[in-house]
Design a protein around this motif. Structure first.
Motif, short mmCIF file in Angstrom:
data_model
loop_
_atom_site.label_atom_id
_atom_site.label_comp_id
_atom_site.label_asym_id
_atom_site.label_seq_id
_atom_site.Cartn_x
_atom_site.Cartn_y
_atom_site.Cartn_z
N ASP A 131 0.76 -1.09 -0.23
CA ASP A 131 0.03 -0.02 0.10
C ASP A 131 0.89 1.39 0.00
O ASP A 131 0.65 2.10 -0.73
CB ASP A 131 -1.03 -0.03 1.26
CG ASP A 131 -1.90 1.18 1.23
OD1 ASP A 131 -3.14 1.09 0.57
OD2 ASP A 131 -1.58 2.13 1.80
N TRP A 132 2.01 1.32 0.75
CA TRP A 132 2.93 2.43 0.97
C TRP A 132 3.45 2.88 -0.46
O TRP A 132 3.44 3.87 -0.81
CB TRP A 132 4.08 2.09 1.79
CG TRP A 132 4.90 3.43 1.69
CD1 TRP A 132 6.39 3.16 1.05
CD2 TRP A 132 5.02 4.48 2.31
NE1 TRP A 132 7.00 4.41 1.23
CE2 TRP A 132 6.16 5.27 1.97
CE3 TRP A 132 4.08 5.26 2.90
CZ2 TRP A 132 6.28 6.43 2.33
CZ3 TRP A 132 4.27 6.54 3.09
CH2 TRP A 132 5.31 7.22 2.97
N HIS A 133 3.88 2.00 -1.28
CA HIS A 133 4.61 2.26 -2.53
C HIS A 133 3.45 2.69 -3.75
O HIS A 133 3.78 3.56 -4.56
CB HIS A 133 5.39 1.18 -3.15
CG HIS A 133 6.80 1.10 -2.28
ND1 HIS A 133 6.90 0.03 -1.62
CD2 HIS A 133 7.84 1.88 -2.39
CE1 HIS A 133 8.14 0.33 -0.87
NE2 HIS A 133 8.55 1.15 -1.34
N GLY A 136 0.60 5.38 -0.41
CA GLY A 136 0.81 6.19 0.66
C GLY A 136 2.00 7.18 0.40
O GLY A 136 1.76 8.46 0.50
N SER A 137 2.91 6.72 -0.37
CA SER A 137 4.20 7.58 -0.92
C SER A 137 3.58 8.76 -1.75
O SER A 137 4.29 9.59 -2.05
CB SER A 137 5.25 6.55 -1.18
OG SER A 137 4.77 6.03 -2.29
N ASP A 142 -5.88 8.69 3.24
CA ASP A 142 -6.31 7.13 3.84
C ASP A 142 -7.82 6.85 3.34
O ASP A 142 -7.86 5.48 3.16
CB ASP A 142 -6.33 7.14 5.18
CG ASP A 142 -4.78 7.32 5.90
OD1 ASP A 142 -3.93 6.97 5.01
OD2 ASP A 142 -4.69 7.69 7.02
N ASP A 160 -2.58 -5.14 3.14
CA ASP A 160 -1.71 -4.21 2.81
C ASP A 160 -1.01 -4.40 1.46
O ASP A 160 -0.21 -3.77 1.03
CB ASP A 160 -0.51 -4.12 3.81
CG ASP A 160 0.30 -2.72 3.64
OD1 ASP A 160 -0.15 -1.59 3.45
OD2 ASP A 160 1.48 -2.70 3.98
N SER A 169 4.29 3.35 -8.54
CA SER A 169 5.00 2.85 -7.58
C SER A 169 6.43 2.45 -7.75
O SER A 169 7.50 2.32 -7.07
CB SER A 169 4.41 1.23 -7.29
OG SER A 169 4.20 0.63 -8.39
N ASN A 291 8.19 12.55 1.01
CA ASN A 291 7.82 10.86 1.40
C ASN A 291 9.13 10.00 1.26
O ASN A 291 9.32 8.97 1.74
CB ASN A 291 6.61 10.43 0.76
CG ASN A 291 5.19 11.30 1.57
OD1 ASN A 291 5.62 11.77 2.80
ND2 ASN A 291 4.11 11.01 0.93
#
Length: 339
Positions: A131-133, A136-137, A142, A160, A169, A291
């Motif tokens: 999820d971060w790449h 989120g980043s 959210d 995730d 990404s 980030n």
């Protein structure tokens, strides 16, 4: 003995064999330790001195003849084996038609070639991402709708982990491990939870671009995209940028090109406007840079992203996205000349 050697010389001249095993048998018969030539050499010690010269010459001639004949037979079979090895006897007698490159591969390679000549390097990353790449980043909130199961394929046992919805990404991963200047394009397959129709699919292909350095401006972005449009669609192609919104760029824009079918005059393809949308772009949001570990107070950047299917649609006037993934040979044959 002289008559015997002369008879053997004539015999050797007519030697033949059907395979390598028979050749080896002939070699042993004539040149082996207990072979004919060695036996004659042993008898040569008993020859009268006045005949040694003549018989010695004949013996050497016999030995050389046998060696030459064995070598000739081996070479003949070796060359025959080489010819046979290149023939597949199980193949059909009918001509086999050559394949062609897929239209998406043709367009993908052309896009890569254009941006490579402008200094962009190709970067690739995993299709199964976290999820971060993916979000989120890239400055997605959210509660952003793109995180919803309606748009994204999440792994049920690992909430995730998901199938990437864009190749941004890859840009995130590159920025995490590389300091500017960064100039990359990231082609690849992406996935979104959409109903399959003539204009949408649950997977498609993107090429995204990123340039991060000191003093990068929107003007730099515009010139790069104008050059790309001219090389991809023709020198007379025009572009226009319309304000838009993306979480990872600010300001953001959608880019249109003058319709390559009607030349901007208006037709059914461009819905009478003379313009066709091909990509989204903008200046990289400072939050994205921070980030990923890049100081947004020092560096700026721009990003853009386009669907390869969309470019192929415009280039070849393909009006049904499903054709690109159905592997219909009749459809693929239409692109033989483009290879």
């Amino acid at each position: 003995m002289i008559d015997k050697i002369k008879s053997l010389l004539e015999e050797v001249g007519h030697l033949n064999a059907a395979n390598n095993e028979e050749i080896e048998a002939l070699r042993i018969k004539y040149m082996g330790k207990k072979g004919i030539v060695n036996a004659l050499m042993a008898d040569f010690r008993n020859v009268a001195p006045e005949h040694k010269r003549e018989i010695g010459i004949l013996l050497n001639s016999l030995k050389e003849s046998v060696q030459d004949k064995i070598k000739e037979l081996k070479e003949r079979f070796d060359s025959t084996d080489d010819v046979d090895a290149g023939i597949d006897l199980t193949r059909t007698a009918a001509p086999i038609k050559l394949g062609t490159r897929h239209p998406l591969s043709i367009v993908r390679n052309e896009i890569i070639d254009i941006f490579s000549r402008m200094g962009f390097c190709v970067a690739e990353g995993p299709e199964v991402e976290d999820d971060w790449h993916v979000f989120g980043s890239m400055n997605f909130a959210d509660d952003h709708p793109a995180r919803d199961m309606q748009d994204t394929f999440f792994i049920e046992s690992h909430p995730d982990i998901l199938l990437r919805t864009h190749t941004s990404s890859v840009e995130s991963r590159v920025m995490e491990h590389t300091q500017p200047p960064i100039r990359i394009i990231s082609p690849g397959r992406v996935y979104r939870n959409e109903a399959i129709s003539y204009r949408a699919h649950c997977f498609f292909h993107q090429v995204e671009g990123l340039y991060v350095d000191r003093n990068v401006s929107f003007t730099d972005l515009k010139q790069v995209l104008l050059q790309f449009a001219k090389e991809m669609f023709g020198e007379g192609t025009k572009i226009r940028l319309r304000p838009s919104y993306f979480p990872f760029t600010e300001p953001s824009a959608e880019m249109d090109i003058s319709c390559n079918i009607c030349g901007g005059k208006g037709c059914a393809f461009c819905k009478g406007t003379g313009w066709v949308e091909i990509l989204g772009c903008g200046m990289t949001d400072p939050n994205v840079l921070d980030n990923c570990g890049i100081d947004s107070k020092i560096y700026t950047g721009y990003a853009f992203g386009m669907g390869i299917e969309r470019i192929a649609n415009l280039k070849y006037q393909v009006n049904d996205l499903r054709l690109f993934s159905e592997n219909d040979v009749r459809f693929l044959k239409e692109f033989e000349a483009a290879n």
